[in-house]
Design a protein around this motif. Structure first.
Motif: not given
Lengths: 200, 97
Positions: A121-122, A124, A149, A152, A156, B1, B3-4, B82
């Motif tokens: 998810l994080e 790229r 997760h 999401q 995307r 980006m 997230i959470y 971050r």
């Protein structure tokens, strides 16, 4: 305004914190952070990119000089859209074949699967598709530990596909909570068309 | 980006066993947590962490203290940038609140 942040010799996350404080202290200008290791260089560059600043990096004798331009339109390359942390390729397809990751402890495998999905998810660029077969379809149903997760990822644009035969076998057809249902033809075609397909 | 992004605290553990126990105990108490691998910004070695909300920090640390679950470090988390800034470590003041 020009500020130098000499972060050589400092352990993580000190170089990032020192750079952030320097960035917060000026409305516009140039900050040059000096670090002596690649991890700190990446993390400071990521901070600058996340702060919409221009970034350029030069290396001299193992020391990295990270020039960060705040304010105005950055004239130097911004790392904001670059992938500095992930080696996940564009359009990669994951085939998940079980509800936990790896062989051995199921408890540990569940932890690893959660970590894996969080990291995907994080990362790229994001994958093109994640497909679930056999017991892995238990990850796409209501109550799944990775459901949030996956939702999401689906939002995307990542295709989240569960094997229909497998949902049927496990009697989970009416419990699917994210993505769509697929069959072996689509699974094979999707994997064959992907620049890289990874089976987990 | 990001997230959470709403999760503004990160709790690290020196042992995956304690991380697993902590996640289970906190979930049982209705405290929202997200399990994640230790971010590289904190430590490049493998490890498990939990994200939680600052408003739940006192309750979460109390649950862990009573259950004698050993955590390692508590960080504030700026998800967008971050940045993780260490607030305390196990045995520090924050576990008492």
């Amino acid at each position: 305004m020009s500020i130098n942040v000499d972060a050589r010799g400092l352990g993580c996350p000190q170089p990032v914190i020192a750079t952030k404080k320097a960035l917060e202290s000026i409305a516009s200008g140039v900050i040059t952070t000096i670090v002596d290791n690649a991890t700190a260089k990446e993390n400071v560059a990521k901070l600058a990119a996340a702060s919409n600043c221009g970034v350029s990096i030069t290396e001299t004798n193992g020391h990295f000089y990270i020039k960060i331009t705040k304010g105005d339109t950055p004239t130097e390359t911004s790392l904001a859209d670059e992938d500095t942390s992930s080696s996940v390729g564009e359009g990669v397809v994951y085939l998940i074949t079980q509800d936990t990751m790896g062989h051995g402890s199921k408890e540990l495998g569940a932890v690893l699967m959660k970590s894996f999905m969080y990291t995907v998810l994080e990362s790229r660029p994001q994958p093109k598709a994640i497909m679930f077969v056999n017991s892995a379809v238990q990850l796409t149903i209501a109550g799944s530990p990775v459901l949030e997760h996956l939702k999401q990822l689906a939002e995307r644009g990542v295709e989240v596909l569960s094997c229909g035969t497998c949902l049927d076998y496990y009697n989970l057809k009416d419990k699917l909570a994210v993505g769509g249902v697929t069959n072996m033809f689509t699974i094979v075609e999707t994997m064959a068309a992907a620049p890289k397909a990874v089976t987990i | 980006m990001t997230i959470y992004g709403e999760y503004d605290r990160l709790l690290s553990f020196s042992s995956v066993h304690h991380a697993i126990r902590a996640e289970k105990l906190l979930a049982e108490k209705g405290i929202k947590v997200i399990a994640l691998p230790t971010p590289r910004e904190i430590d490049i070695s493998c490890g498990q962490c939990l994200l939680l909300l600052a408003k739940d920090q006192p309750a979460a640390l109390t649950v862990l203290r009573i259950a004698q679950v050993k955590w390692s470090k508590l960080f504030s988390r700026d998800a967008a940038a971050r940045i993780y800034e260490q607030l305390t470590d196990y045995g520090g003041d924050a576990q008492l609140v």
